[in-house]
Scaffold this motif. Structure first.
Motif, PDB file in Angstrom:
ATOM      1  N   SER A 104       0.882  -1.406   0.079  1.00 40.71           N
ATOM      2  CA  SER A 104       0.121  -0.201   0.083  1.00 40.71           C
ATOM      3  C   SER A 104       0.767   1.216  -0.056  1.00 40.71           C
ATOM      4  O   SER A 104       0.326   2.358  -0.620  1.00 40.71           O
ATOM      5  CB  SER A 104      -0.935  -0.126   1.258  1.00 40.71           C
ATOM      6  N   THR A 105       2.071   0.814   0.420  1.00 34.77           N
ATOM      7  CA  THR A 105       3.092   2.234   0.817  1.00 34.77           C
ATOM      8  C   THR A 105       3.815   3.132  -0.814  1.00 34.77           C
ATOM      9  O   THR A 105       2.972   3.748  -1.351  1.00 34.77           O
ATOM     10  CB  THR A 105       4.347   2.524   1.679  1.00 34.77           C
ATOM     11  N   VAL A 106       4.026   1.358  -1.674  1.00 34.18           N
ATOM     12  CA  VAL A 106       4.297   2.222  -3.154  1.00 34.18           C
ATOM     13  C   VAL A 106       2.912   2.923  -3.957  1.00 34.18           C
ATOM     14  O   VAL A 106       3.197   3.366  -4.559  1.00 34.18           O
ATOM     15  CB  VAL A 106       5.049   1.038  -3.669  1.00 34.18           C
ATOM     16  N   VAL A 107       2.148   1.943  -3.849  1.00 33.20           N
ATOM     17  CA  VAL A 107       0.634   2.314  -4.804  1.00 33.20           C
ATOM     18  C   VAL A 107       0.611   4.163  -3.734  1.00 33.20           C
ATOM     19  O   VAL A 107       0.623   4.578  -4.804  1.00 33.20           O
ATOM     20  CB  VAL A 107      -0.572   1.284  -4.329  1.00 33.20           C
ATOM     21  N   ARG A 108       0.466   3.690  -2.120  1.00 36.08           N
ATOM     22  CA  ARG A 108      -0.019   5.669  -2.528  1.00 36.08           C
ATOM     23  C   ARG A 108       1.285   6.639  -3.077  1.00 36.08           C
ATOM     24  O   ARG A 108       0.544   7.459  -3.913  1.00 36.08           O
ATOM     25  CB  ARG A 108       0.429   5.728  -1.162  1.00 36.08           C
ATOM     26  N   GLU A 109       2.824   6.419  -3.521  1.00 36.10           N
ATOM     27  CA  GLU A 109       3.424   7.223  -4.027  1.00 36.10           C
ATOM     28  C   GLU A 109       2.995   6.743  -4.864  1.00 36.10           C
ATOM     29  O   GLU A 109       3.069   8.064  -5.962  1.00 36.10           O
ATOM     30  CB  GLU A 109       5.198   6.437  -3.334  1.00 36.10           C
ATOM     31  N   ILE A 110       2.733   6.186  -5.759  1.00 34.63           N
ATOM     32  CA  ILE A 110       2.431   6.074  -6.813  1.00 34.63           C
ATOM     33  C   ILE A 110       1.439   6.505  -7.844  1.00 34.63           C
ATOM     34  O   ILE A 110       1.027   7.839  -7.858  1.00 34.63           O
ATOM     35  CB  ILE A 110       1.944   4.507  -7.863  1.00 34.63           C
ATOM     36  N   ILE A 111       0.316   7.010  -6.528  1.00 37.32           N
ATOM     37  CA  ILE A 111      -0.871   7.675  -6.742  1.00 37.32           C
ATOM     38  C   ILE A 111      -0.576   9.056  -6.505  1.00 37.32           C
ATOM     39  O   ILE A 111      -1.026   9.848  -7.432  1.00 37.32           O
ATOM     40  CB  ILE A 111      -2.314   7.074  -6.265  1.00 37.32           C
ATOM     41  N   ARG A 112      -0.040   9.553  -5.377  1.00 34.77           N
ATOM     42  CA  ARG A 112       0.531  10.962  -4.860  1.00 34.77           C
ATOM     43  C   ARG A 112       1.460  11.934  -6.264  1.00 34.77           C
ATOM     44  O   ARG A 112       0.763  13.170  -5.963  1.00 34.77           O
ATOM     45  CB  ARG A 112       1.433  10.567  -3.878  1.00 34.77           C
ATOM     46  N   TYR A 113       2.099  10.401  -7.149  1.00 36.69           N
ATOM     47  CA  TYR A 113       2.140  11.523  -7.858  1.00 36.69           C
ATOM     48  C   TYR A 113       2.043  11.755  -9.388  1.00 36.69           C
ATOM     49  O   TYR A 113       2.848  11.682 -10.188  1.00 36.69           O
ATOM     50  CB  TYR A 113       4.496  10.980  -7.768  1.00 36.69           C
ATOM     51  N   GLY A 114       0.916  11.196  -9.494  1.00 37.09           N
ATOM     52  CA  GLY A 114       0.083  10.807 -10.785  1.00 37.09           C
ATOM     53  C   GLY A 114       0.158   9.918 -11.626  1.00 37.09           C
ATOM     54  O   GLY A 114      -0.497   9.919 -12.871  1.00 37.09           O
ATOM     55  N   GLY A 115       0.762   8.818 -11.276  1.00 38.72           N
ATOM     56  CA  GLY A 115       0.412   7.891 -11.951  1.00 38.72           C
ATOM     57  C   GLY A 115       0.057   6.451 -11.801  1.00 38.72           C
ATOM     58  O   GLY A 115      -0.843   7.349 -10.966  1.00 38.72           O
ATOM     59  N   ASP A 116      -0.389   5.739 -12.443  1.00 39.68           N
ATOM     60  CA  ASP A 116      -1.289   4.838 -12.815  1.00 39.68           C
ATOM     61  C   ASP A 116      -1.182   3.803 -11.994  1.00 39.68           C
ATOM     62  O   ASP A 116      -0.379   2.870 -12.767  1.00 39.68           O
ATOM     63  CB  ASP A 116      -2.004   4.117 -14.265  1.00 39.68           C
ATOM     64  N   ALA A 117      -1.754   3.364 -10.841  1.00 40.64           N
ATOM     65  CA  ALA A 117      -1.864   2.025  -9.967  1.00 40.64           C
ATOM     66  C   ALA A 117      -2.316   0.931 -10.054  1.00 40.64           C
ATOM     67  O   ALA A 117      -2.636   0.183  -9.293  1.00 40.64           O
ATOM     68  CB  ALA A 117      -1.382   2.603  -8.520  1.00 40.64           C
ATOM     69  N   SER A 118      -3.810   1.368 -11.502  1.00 40.79           N
ATOM     70  CA  SER A 118      -4.823   0.678 -11.245  1.00 40.79           C
ATOM     71  C   SER A 118      -4.976  -1.241 -11.053  1.00 40.79           C
ATOM     72  O   SER A 118      -5.239  -1.385 -11.206  1.00 40.79           O
ATOM     73  CB  SER A 118      -5.726   0.968 -12.391  1.00 40.79           C
ATOM     74  N   GLN A 119      -3.550  -1.262 -11.688  1.00 40.25           N
ATOM     75  CA  GLN A 119      -3.145  -2.817 -11.509  1.00 40.25           C
ATOM     76  C   GLN A 119      -2.816  -3.429 -10.844  1.00 40.25           C
ATOM     77  O   GLN A 119      -2.827  -4.699 -10.438  1.00 40.25           O
ATOM     78  CB  GLN A 119      -1.778  -3.039 -12.797  1.00 40.25           C
TER      79      GLN A 119
END
Ligand code: ADP
Length: 157
Positions: A129-144
């Protein structure tokens, strides 16, 4: 006797790794309570009600999975809901050491509650979840990394 397990976590957000653990644990228990632990003094990334809604969406077709929230000791929550099992997932040796300590401390405090661990499926080992949050925070696509029912774009932040 009904076998109730609590699967506690922050689930900020709930990932495909969490989803997999719950689905694989279903044959072992009559009911699984996914319990979102929170601390009212701490700010989480996603609001509690959104996290709860997302997990409910993932398990809307499962009568034996419920979602709840709690603050305080996990074993106290287990007592409140009549759960004798605590479900946790293990990804790595680091998870193991951390979980071992908590489970053994819990055993001192609540002898009747057993911790049950499932090893992550290999494909889910790196998901956290921590890495997923970072992806989302910086506008990346975490959907997978998220269950298909969870669309973070439903939520403005
Ligand atoms: P906590 O804040 O208690 O670590 P998490 O929401 O991060 O809560 O995790 C809840 C549980 O899910 C923990 O047992 C954790 O080890 C497990 N978990 C987290 N990510 C994965 C994954 N990718 N695969 C399997 N289990 C996982």
């Amino acid at each position: 006797m009904t076998k109730i397990a609590v699967f506690p976590g922050s689930f900020d957000p709930f990932t495909i790794g969490h989803e997999s653990i719950v689905k694989r644990a279903l044959p072992l228990f009559d009911k699984i309570i996914i319990a979102i632990g929170y601390n009212s003094n701490k700010q989480d990334f996603f609001p509690l009600d959104i996290r709860k809604k997302w997990i409910n969406d993932v398990f809307k077709n499962y009568d034996n999975v419920v979602v709840d929230c709690f603050e305080g000791l996990t074993i106290e929550f287990c007592h409140q809901v009549g759960a004798k099992y605590l479900l946790r997932g293990l990804r790595t040796a680091i998870d193991f050491e951390y979980e071992r300590s908590i489970a053994q401390m819990n055993k001192y405090m609540a002898e009747g509650i057993e911790s049950v661990f499932l090893l992550t499926t290999p494909a889910h080992t790196p998901v956290n979840s921590t890495v997923v949050r970072e992806i989302i925070r910086y506008g990346g696509d975490a959907s997978q990394f998220l269950p298909k029912e969870i669309n973070i774009h439903d939520h403005k932040f």
